[in-house]
Design an enzyme around this catalytic site. Structure first.
Site, PDB file in Angstrom:
ATOM      1  N   GLY A  42       0.821  -1.213   0.000  1.00 31.94           N
ATOM      2  CA  GLY A  42       0.000   0.000   0.000  1.00 31.94           C
ATOM      3  C   GLY A  42       0.852   1.258   0.000  1.00 31.94           C
ATOM      4  CG  LEU A  44      -0.881   1.849  -3.849  1.00 29.76           C
ATOM      5  CD1 LEU A  44      -2.031   1.495  -4.782  1.00 29.76           C
ATOM      6  CD2 LEU A  44       0.153   0.736  -3.823  1.00 29.76           C
ATOM      7  CG  HIS A  45       5.270   5.483  -4.561  1.00 34.89           C
ATOM      8  ND1 HIS A  45       5.981   4.938  -5.608  1.00 34.89           N
ATOM      9  CD2 HIS A  45       5.663   4.802  -3.455  1.00 34.89           C
ATOM     10  CE1 HIS A  45       6.793   4.002  -5.151  1.00 34.89           C
ATOM     11  NE2 HIS A  45       6.609   3.885  -3.844  1.00 34.89           N
ATOM     12  CG  HIS A  48       3.346   1.083  -5.463  1.00 38.80           C
ATOM     13  ND1 HIS A  48       3.520   2.097  -4.559  1.00 38.80           N
ATOM     14  CD2 HIS A  48       3.874  -0.019  -4.884  1.00 38.80           C
ATOM     15  CE1 HIS A  48       4.126   1.630  -3.479  1.00 38.80           C
ATOM     16  NE2 HIS A  48       4.365   0.357  -3.657  1.00 38.80           N
ATOM     17  CD  GLN A 164      10.923  -7.013  -2.457  1.00 41.09           C
ATOM     18  OE1 GLN A 164      10.759  -6.938  -1.252  1.00 41.09           O
ATOM     19  NE2 GLN A 164      10.183  -6.311  -3.301  1.00 41.09           N
ATOM     20  CB  SER A 196      10.701   4.932  -1.208  1.00 46.27           C
ATOM     21  OG  SER A 196      10.478   4.293   0.033  1.00 46.27           O
ATOM     22  NE  ARG A 198      10.450   1.627   5.627  1.00 50.92           N
ATOM     23  CZ  ARG A 198      10.401   0.361   5.216  1.00 50.92           C
ATOM     24  NH1 ARG A 198      10.809   0.052   4.009  1.00 50.92           N
ATOM     25  NH2 ARG A 198       9.935  -0.581   6.009  1.00 50.92           N
TER      26      ARG A 198
HETATM   27  O1  PAF Z   1       8.272  -4.573  -2.079  1.00 53.18           O
HETATM   28  C1  PAF Z   1       7.326  -4.614  -1.262  1.00 53.18           C
HETATM   29  O2  PAF Z   1       6.489  -3.716  -1.178  1.00 53.18           O
HETATM   30  C2  PAF Z   1       7.194  -5.822  -0.338  1.00 53.18           C
HETATM   31  O3  PAF Z   1       8.445  -6.276   0.062  1.00 53.18           O
HETATM   32  C3  PAF Z   1       6.356  -6.950  -0.960  1.00 53.18           C
HETATM   33  C4  PAF Z   1       7.018  -7.528  -2.194  1.00 53.18           C
HETATM   34  C5  PAF Z   1       4.972  -6.433  -1.320  1.00 53.18           C
HETATM   35  C6  PAF Z   1       6.199  -8.083   0.049  1.00 53.18           C
HETATM   36  O4  PAF Z   1       5.548  -7.668   1.199  1.00 53.18           O
END
Ligand code: PAF
Length: 302
Positions: A42, A44-45, A48, A164, A196, A198
């Site tokens: 969530g 979102l920006h 995303h 990741q 991000s 954050r």
């Molecule tokens: O990249 C993210 O936002 C998270 O690490 C993910 C892939 C949704 C898993 O919770």
């Protein structure tokens, strides 16, 4: 963005139950309709949104999940403060004509008796894993679960979270998930700061200072293109750029503290002995209490 009414917001299909999501995915797949999946936490920006656009391009039915996954946060991390903007996210997903939003509760994903975790220690203990030792175990576990629930043909992840992506590609290969991972380029603010969720924690001054991260990465790329091949010299150049070239003088709040600067092979996250071919320069810094990551891919064969 257009103002969206509660009624319109309600017309987007939001599924909370795992069993219901699985039933729908099964039905869609039986009709030979391809499913594209964008897992999110969530807040979102535009980053995303770009992933959703990619999913749409590669599939006929797009599912976005919103789940702030507790198992990927360490005990002293920001799980409880992580930005949660569910209604605003739904407005944005409604505009993007996403077919389904999967938004389970914590209990739905991790019931009391839950006990299975996925870890790839050789990959998850490097870079971000050094300061976040349980993070990638949580990421692998939730993504594996989401893949089993949503059954996507493709899943899209952002290149900002380079480690990741590398770890999830390994998990997909090792565990034979029938899912193709596609990546989306880093989307940046006009200042160069990588988008991000954050970034919401940052003050304007912190944002300005943090924009030095990308500027330094680009300066480093220039240095490489001019022939620099010594890893230690490159790391020193980056360190110097990050610590001395900020717009605002470093105060306790504004200064950047380096967590790591790594130049690594994209396949195995190892630092190569000699620099050749494509490598990733990955950086993590603390800006005040906010940890920021960024990276660029450079080619040492030029
Ligand atoms: O990249 C993210 O936002 C998270 O690490 C993910 C892939 C949704 C898993 O919770």
């Amino acid at each position: 963005m257009k103002k969206i009414t509660t009624r319109a917001r309600r017309s987007i299909k939001v599924i909370n139950k795992t069993s219901e999501m699985q039933k729908i995915s099964k039905k869609i797949r039986r009709r030979n309709i391809s499913i594209g999946f964008v897992p999110t936490m969530g807040a979102l920006h535009k980053g995303h949104i770009s992933l959703i656009d990619i999913a749409r391009k590669h599939s006929q039915f797009v599912v976005v999940s919103i789940f702030v996954n507790p198992t990927q946060f360490g005990p002293k991390e920001d799980f409880s403060n992580y930005p949660r903007t569910f209604n605003k996210d739904l407005d944005c997903l409604f505009e993007k004509k996403v077919d389904i939003v999967f938004a389970p509760t914590i209990n739905e994903i991790y019931p009391e008796e839950y006990g299975t975790y996925i870890d790839i220690p050789d990959f998850s203990n490097k870079l971000c894993g050094k300061s976040r030792p349980t993070h990638f175990k949580g990421v692998c576990t939730i993504v594996a679960k989401l893949f089993n629930i949503v059954s996507p043909d493709i899943a899209v992840f952002g290149e900002k979270d380079a480690q990741q992506v590398i770890i999830l590609k390994k998990m997909v290969k090792d565990l034979n998930f029938p899912v193709k991972i596609i990546t989306g380029k880093i989307i940046r603010e006009p200042s160069g700061l990588a988008m991000s969720s954050r970034n919401k924690y940052l003050t304007d001054k912190q944002k300005q200072n943090a924009s030095i991260i990308y500027k330094t990465l680009k300066e480093t790329e220039k240095k490489i293109n001019n022939g620099e091949r010594n890893i230690q010299n490159l790391k020193k150049f980056i360190r110097n750029g990050l610590l001395t070239k900020m717009d605002h003088p470093a105060t306790a709040e504004n200064e950047l503290k380096i967590d790591y600067i790594e130049i690594i092979n994209k396949d195995n996250l190892q630092q190569p002995k000699t620099l050749k071919g494509e490598c990733l320069i990955a950086i993590a810094v603390w800006c005040g209490k906010t940890r920021l990551i960024d990276n660029i891919t450079v080619n040492f064969n030029h």
